[in-house]
Enzyme design. Structure first.
Site, PDB file in Angstrom:
ATOM      1  N   PRO A  14       0.843  -1.204   0.000  1.00 61.31           N
ATOM      2  CA  PRO A  14       0.000   0.000   0.000  1.00 61.31           C
ATOM      3  C   PRO A  14       0.874   1.247   0.000  1.00 61.31           C
ATOM      4  CG  PRO A  14       0.051  -1.000   2.182  1.00 61.31           C
ATOM      5  CD  PRO A  14       0.834  -1.894   1.286  1.00 61.31           C
ATOM      6  N   GLN A  72      -6.283  -0.428   3.288  1.00 60.85           N
ATOM      7  CA  GLN A  72      -5.508  -0.138   4.486  1.00 60.85           C
ATOM      8  C   GLN A  72      -6.031   1.131   5.138  1.00 60.85           C
ATOM      9  OE1 GLN A  72      -1.378   1.590   4.762  1.00 60.85           O
ATOM     10  NE2 GLN A  72      -0.877  -0.507   5.347  1.00 60.85           N
ATOM     11  N   CYS A 102       3.347   3.678   9.190  1.00 60.27           N
ATOM     12  CA  CYS A 102       3.620   4.949   8.516  1.00 60.27           C
ATOM     13  C   CYS A 102       4.314   5.920   9.468  1.00 60.27           C
ATOM     14  CB  CYS A 102       2.313   5.562   8.008  1.00 60.27           C
ATOM     15  SG  CYS A 102       2.554   7.149   7.182  1.00 60.27           S
ATOM     16  N   LYS A 141       0.033  -3.868   9.353  1.00 58.20           N
ATOM     17  CA  LYS A 141       1.346  -3.617   8.762  1.00 58.20           C
ATOM     18  C   LYS A 141       2.143  -2.759   9.738  1.00 58.20           C
ATOM     19  CE  LYS A 141       3.614  -2.459   4.398  1.00 58.20           C
ATOM     20  NZ  LYS A 141       4.723  -1.625   4.859  1.00 58.20           N
ATOM     21  N   ASN A 203       8.419  -7.570   3.976  1.00 62.90           N
ATOM     22  CA  ASN A 203       8.455  -6.359   3.160  1.00 62.90           C
ATOM     23  C   ASN A 203       9.797  -5.672   3.369  1.00 62.90           C
ATOM     24  OD1 ASN A 203       6.966  -3.087   3.403  1.00 62.90           O
ATOM     25  ND2 ASN A 203       7.542  -4.131   1.550  1.00 62.90           N
ATOM     26  N   GLY A 204      10.375  -5.126   2.281  1.00 62.10           N
ATOM     27  CA  GLY A 204      11.601  -4.357   2.421  1.00 62.10           C
ATOM     28  C   GLY A 204      12.703  -4.817   1.488  1.00 62.10           C
ATOM     29  N   ASP A 205      13.188  -3.910   0.630  1.00 65.42           N
ATOM     30  CA  ASP A 205      14.337  -4.143  -0.248  1.00 65.42           C
ATOM     31  C   ASP A 205      14.065  -5.200  -1.322  1.00 65.42           C
ATOM     32  OD1 ASP A 205      15.609  -2.264   1.262  1.00 65.42           O
ATOM     33  OD2 ASP A 205      17.007  -3.635   2.238  1.00 65.42           O
ATOM     34  N   GLY A 227       7.043  -2.801  -3.087  1.00 57.82           N
ATOM     35  CA  GLY A 227       6.441  -1.485  -3.272  1.00 57.82           C
ATOM     36  C   GLY A 227       6.842  -0.838  -4.578  1.00 57.82           C
ATOM     37  N   ARG A 228       7.795   0.108  -4.495  1.00 54.69           N
ATOM     38  CA  ARG A 228       8.140   0.905  -5.667  1.00 54.69           C
ATOM     39  C   ARG A 228       8.701   0.068  -6.813  1.00 54.69           C
ATOM     40  NH1 ARG A 228      12.121   4.746  -2.846  1.00 54.69           N
ATOM     41  NH2 ARG A 228      12.186   2.981  -1.413  1.00 54.69           N
TER      42      ARG A 228
END
Length: 343
Positions: A14, A72, A102, A141, A203-205, A227-228
């Site tokens: 998200p 979310q 966040c 999350k 999640n991450g990298d 994500g990106r």
């Protein structure tokens, strides 16, 4: 994942300004045949949701065939959370995700997001507010605990969420103070997976299909969230599926883009598709802003990404942008496998 049809190991994160209907629909086009995963929305404010027209608000627009949607929400008030969940369930949510990760000031001022991790009892109460009224699973999350705290804090924190009814959690193993800096500590995902009795999303990298496979192998997580990089490479779904023996997406041939040149060509096609879908759902002005934001976020994977930013700024409307994009991608625009995600 409880209450869903998830059978594929990768999902979208998200992301504010990115995880909207136009991008979701594009990524879905690259899903292997028969594959199902979770689909998030952008962060939604539970104080506003009860009063919004979901068909007109960009963050809650959805395609006619979208399934496995997991909106979310930001929130900490029982009444607002309950009203939001009821409305989201009627909208088609198969689960509700509560944001406790966040780190932006706007969320912290209202005691939303990662601020909830400052008080484990309070955080569990927020989950209980949601599970008390929800007919669908509730997930959370979150981020890693702040440095210098009890190293077992994170695991105790998640146990409290589990006892309050959380069906699964997603861990981005960076602290709030790190934001995107430093490396995501995947060992925390492994430790959390070994500690709690509910599924864990990692999640991450995540930038490549290899990263997806490595995270699964190293952490044992049930699902990987990107994500990106997934926003930049929707065909990452196809690549992962191809590696695992899934049938190719219909209409795309037999082999996923793999070389820098193939990926660059695919990026250009995705951009033109994003322009079309954004115009369809958001109208000219908002679509132009959203496409420009996607370009600024994802062009770092292109060898000549700065050129793309320049032409998107120069374009006065979507018609001009389509023309400029077509001209730019008439020549090879290779992509790099990885870029610096720490900024």
């Amino acid at each position: 994942m409880q209450g869903t049809r998830v059978n594929f190991p990768l999902c979208l994160a998200p992301m504010v300004g990115l995880s909207h209907v136009a991008l979701r629909l594009i990524i879905r086009e690259y899903m292997p045949q028969g594959a199902f995963t979770l689909w998030p929305t952008e962060m939604l404010n539970s104080r506003k949701l009860p009063y919004e027209d979901f068909a007109k608000v960009p963050e809650t627009m959805k395609g006619p065939c979208e399934t496995e949607l997991v909106p979310q929400i930001l929130g900490n008030e029982a009444g607002a959370i309950a009203a939001s969940i009821r409305k989201l369930e009627d909208w088609g949510a198969v689960a509700i995700d509560i944001n406790m990760g966040c780190p932006v000031q706007k969320a912290l001022r209202h005691n939303y997001g990662v601020a909830l991790m400052g008080d484990s009892t309070y955080a569990a109460e927020v989950v209980a507010m949601a599970t008390k009224v929800a007919r669908v699973p509730v997930s959370v999350k979150l981020r890693a605990a702040e440095r210098g705290t009890n190293p077992d804090f994170l695991f105790q924190f998640v146990r409290g969420l589990q006892e309050a009814g959380a069906a699964w959690v997603c861990l981005h193993p960076r602290t709030a103070e790190q934001k995107r800096r430093g490396n995501a500590d995947w060992s925390q995902i492994r430790q959390l997976r070994d500690t709690v009795d509910i599924p864990v999303i990692g999640n991450g990298d995540i930038q490549t299909a290899e990263d997806v496979h490595q995270m699964r192998a190293q952490t044992g997580c049930e699902l990987v969230m990107a994500g990106r990089a997934l926003a930049a490479r929707p065909w990452l779904m196809w690549q992962v599926g191809e590696d695992l023996g899934w049938p190719s997406p219909p209409g795309f041939g037999d082999f996923a883009p793999r070389t820098p040149e193939e990926e660059g060509t695919a990026y250009g096609r995705v951009l033109l598709r994003l322009i079309d879908l954004s115009e369809l759902y958001f109208g000219e002005d908002l679509a132009l802003r959203k496409v420009r934001f996607w370009i600024r976020t994802t062009c770092c994977w292109l060898f000549y990404g700065q050129n793309l930013i320049q032409i998107s700024t120069k374009a006065k409307n979507l018609r001009e942008l389509r023309t400029f994009v077509g001209e730019l991608f008439s020549n090879p625009m290779p992509m790099v496998p990885r870029t610096d995600l720490r900024q």
